[in-house]
Design a protein around this motif. Structure first.
Motif, PDB file in Angstrom:
ATOM      1  N   ASP A  96      -2.896   5.668  12.113  1.00 42.87           N
ATOM      2  CA  ASP A  96      -3.012   4.726  10.990  1.00 42.87           C
ATOM      3  C   ASP A  96      -3.154   3.298  11.482  1.00 42.87           C
ATOM      4  N   GLY A  97      -3.891   2.531  10.724  1.00 42.58           N
ATOM      5  CA  GLY A  97      -3.904   1.082  10.845  1.00 42.58           C
ATOM      6  C   GLY A  97      -3.378   0.544   9.528  1.00 42.58           C
ATOM      7  N   ASN A  98      -2.285  -0.149   9.542  1.00 40.18           N
ATOM      8  CA  ASN A  98      -1.626  -0.560   8.299  1.00 40.18           C
ATOM      9  C   ASN A  98      -1.969  -1.994   7.910  1.00 40.18           C
ATOM     10  N   VAL A  99      -2.214  -2.182   6.615  1.00 44.81           N
ATOM     11  CA  VAL A  99      -2.541  -3.486   6.064  1.00 44.81           C
ATOM     12  C   VAL A  99      -1.698  -3.694   4.814  1.00 44.81           C
ATOM     13  N   THR A 106      -4.802  -2.815  -5.581  1.00 43.64           N
ATOM     14  CA  THR A 106      -3.428  -3.107  -5.984  1.00 43.64           C
ATOM     15  C   THR A 106      -2.657  -3.610  -4.775  1.00 43.64           C
ATOM     16  N   GLY A 107      -1.554  -4.254  -5.030  1.00 39.33           N
ATOM     17  CA  GLY A 107      -0.737  -4.754  -3.936  1.00 39.33           C
ATOM     18  C   GLY A 107       0.139  -3.652  -3.367  1.00 39.33           C
ATOM     19  N   ASN A 108       0.159  -3.567  -2.051  1.00 41.24           N
ATOM     20  CA  ASN A 108       0.990  -2.576  -1.380  1.00 41.24           C
ATOM     21  C   ASN A 108       0.534  -2.467   0.061  1.00 41.24           C
ATOM     22  N   VAL A 109       1.093  -1.495   0.759  1.00 44.66           N
ATOM     23  CA  VAL A 109       0.660  -1.199   2.123  1.00 44.66           C
ATOM     24  C   VAL A 109      -0.425  -0.126   2.059  1.00 44.66           C
ATOM     25  N   TYR A 110      -1.539  -0.394   2.708  1.00 44.73           N
ATOM     26  CA  TYR A 110      -2.631   0.568   2.822  1.00 44.73           C
ATOM     27  C   TYR A 110      -2.668   1.079   4.254  1.00 44.73           C
ATOM     28  N   HIS A 111      -2.921   2.355   4.398  1.00 41.85           N
ATOM     29  CA  HIS A 111      -3.022   2.989   5.706  1.00 41.85           C
ATOM     30  C   HIS A 111      -4.488   3.350   5.916  1.00 41.85           C
ATOM     31  N   LEU A 112      -5.152   2.632   6.807  1.00 43.94           N
ATOM     32  CA  LEU A 112      -6.545   2.905   7.114  1.00 43.94           C
ATOM     33  C   LEU A 112      -6.601   3.938   8.229  1.00 43.94           C
ATOM     34  N   GLN A 113      -7.601   4.790   8.158  1.00 40.39           N
ATOM     35  CA  GLN A 113      -7.726   5.850   9.143  1.00 40.39           C
ATOM     36  C   GLN A 113      -9.201   6.223   9.276  1.00 40.39           C
ATOM     37  N   THR A 114      -9.580   6.659  10.458  1.00 40.01           N
ATOM     38  CA  THR A 114     -10.932   7.164  10.652  1.00 40.01           C
ATOM     39  C   THR A 114     -10.869   8.626  11.059  1.00 40.01           C
ATOM     40  N   GLN A 115     -11.932   9.321  10.752  1.00 42.07           N
ATOM     41  CA  GLN A 115     -12.155  10.648  11.306  1.00 42.07           C
ATOM     42  C   GLN A 115     -13.481  10.508  12.030  1.00 42.07           C
ATOM     43  N   ALA A 116     -13.451  10.639  13.339  1.00 40.39           N
ATOM     44  CA  ALA A 116     -14.649  10.323  14.102  1.00 40.39           C
ATOM     45  C   ALA A 116     -14.781  11.163  15.356  1.00 40.39           C
ATOM     46  N   ASP A 117     -15.998  11.246  15.808  1.00 40.88           N
ATOM     47  CA  ASP A 117     -16.366  11.787  17.105  1.00 40.88           C
ATOM     48  C   ASP A 117     -17.321  10.741  17.675  1.00 40.88           C
ATOM     49  N   THR A 134     -21.874  15.455  19.112  1.00 41.15           N
ATOM     50  CA  THR A 134     -22.041  14.994  17.731  1.00 41.15           C
ATOM     51  C   THR A 134     -21.558  13.553  17.552  1.00 41.15           C
ATOM     52  N   ALA A 135     -22.098  12.912  16.536  1.00 45.53           N
ATOM     53  CA  ALA A 135     -21.722  11.535  16.193  1.00 45.53           C
ATOM     54  C   ALA A 135     -21.398  11.496  14.708  1.00 45.53           C
ATOM     55  N   SER A 136     -20.162  11.067  14.374  1.00 48.15           N
ATOM     56  CA  SER A 136     -19.762  11.122  12.962  1.00 48.15           C
ATOM     57  C   SER A 136     -18.575  10.211  12.663  1.00 48.15           C
ATOM     58  N   PRO A 137     -18.814   8.977  12.191  1.00 47.58           N
ATOM     59  CA  PRO A 137     -17.705   8.125  11.751  1.00 47.58           C
ATOM     60  C   PRO A 137     -17.465   8.222  10.235  1.00 47.58           C
ATOM     61  N   ARG A 138     -16.195   8.253   9.850  1.00 46.03           N
ATOM     62  CA  ARG A 138     -15.801   8.226   8.439  1.00 46.03           C
ATOM     63  C   ARG A 138     -14.580   7.323   8.299  1.00 46.03           C
ATOM     64  N   LEU A 139     -14.530   6.540   7.214  1.00 45.99           N
ATOM     65  CA  LEU A 139     -13.449   5.580   7.004  1.00 45.99           C
ATOM     66  C   LEU A 139     -12.659   5.944   5.750  1.00 45.99           C
ATOM     67  N   TYR A 140     -11.352   6.141   5.935  1.00 45.59           N
ATOM     68  CA  TYR A 140     -10.456   6.560   4.856  1.00 45.59           C
ATOM     69  C   TYR A 140      -9.328   5.552   4.669  1.00 45.59           C
ATOM     70  N   TRP A 141      -8.673   5.657   3.501  1.00 44.04           N
ATOM     71  CA  TRP A 141      -7.425   4.936   3.294  1.00 44.04           C
ATOM     72  C   TRP A 141      -6.489   5.745   2.421  1.00 44.04           C
ATOM     73  N   THR A 142      -5.215   5.431   2.554  1.00 51.20           N
ATOM     74  CA  THR A 142      -4.208   5.901   1.603  1.00 51.20           C
ATOM     75  C   THR A 142      -3.441   4.656   1.174  1.00 51.20           C
ATOM     76  N   ASP A 148      -8.652   3.054  18.140  1.00 55.33           N
ATOM     77  CA  ASP A 148      -8.796   4.454  18.565  1.00 55.33           C
ATOM     78  C   ASP A 148     -10.077   4.561  19.408  1.00 55.33           C
ATOM     79  N   TRP A 149     -10.224   3.625  20.329  1.00 59.81           N
ATOM     80  CA  TRP A 149     -11.431   3.487  21.145  1.00 59.81           C
ATOM     81  C   TRP A 149     -11.321   4.436  22.326  1.00 59.81           C
ATOM     82  N   LYS A 150     -11.605   5.720  22.059  1.00 58.13           N
ATOM     83  CA  LYS A 150     -11.503   6.722  23.114  1.00 58.13           C
ATOM     84  C   LYS A 150     -12.571   7.789  22.920  1.00 58.13           C
TER      85      LYS A 150
END
Length: 150
Positions: free
Chosen positions: A100-103, A63-74, A123-131, A89-91
């Motif tokens: 947030d990364g907004n689109v 749908t059209g709107n602003v999406y907030h992308l986010q990761t949960q990572a180690d 540990t190594a664990s990337p996850r990709l989320y949005w709201t 979030d390159w750290k």
């Protein structure tokens, strides 16, 4: 589907040089970007610590709107949408939520997406989320397979 998308692995944390290993995806059977390697190496010929991985594909915003992308990572992540850096979030950090990364997207808009990830130690664990529309802020969901593709 991210589970079968070719994955390129580097034996350093900066995505530099020539890839040292190739595999089929990192996702889960449901097509999301969500993986926990724990203390293990992600693939043969790559060390358990000190490696990086770029993933590329397409994302469709339902749908059209602003999406907030986010990761949960180690450890660190970056997200690029149509070659624009939207989340940096390159750290080196223990498991954490990124900023947030907004689109801003129109309904049905499909964009190129590149997710970059690195692991330094432990540990190594990337996850990709949005709201976005229909997903309450602060209760992000893994971006579903219906919106991610090769």
């Amino acid at each position: 589907m991210w589970l079968t998308r070719p994955a390129t692995y580097f034996d350093n944390v900066s995505l530099a040089g020539t890839p040292k290993a190739y595999g089929l995806g990192i996702g889960t059977a449901d097509g999301t970007i969500s993986r926990d390697w724990g203390l293990s190496a992600p693939i043969a010929n790559i060390p358990a610590d000190g490696w990086s991985l770029p993933l590329t594909g397409l994302v469709t915003f339902p749908t059209g709107n602003v999406y907030h992308l986010q990761t949960q990572a180690d450890d660190g992540t970056r997200i690029w949408i149509d070659d624009n850096l939207v989340l940096d979030d390159w750290k080196n950090a223990a498991s954490h939520w990124s900023p947030d990364g907004n689109v801003t997207a129109t309904a049905g808009q499909t964009c190129r997406i590149r997710v970059e990830y690195f692991d330094t130690a432990a540990t190594a664990s990337p996850r990709l989320y949005w709201t976005g529309p229909g997903v309450a802020r602060g209760s992000g969901e893994l971006i579903p397979m219906s919106s991610l593709r090769c």
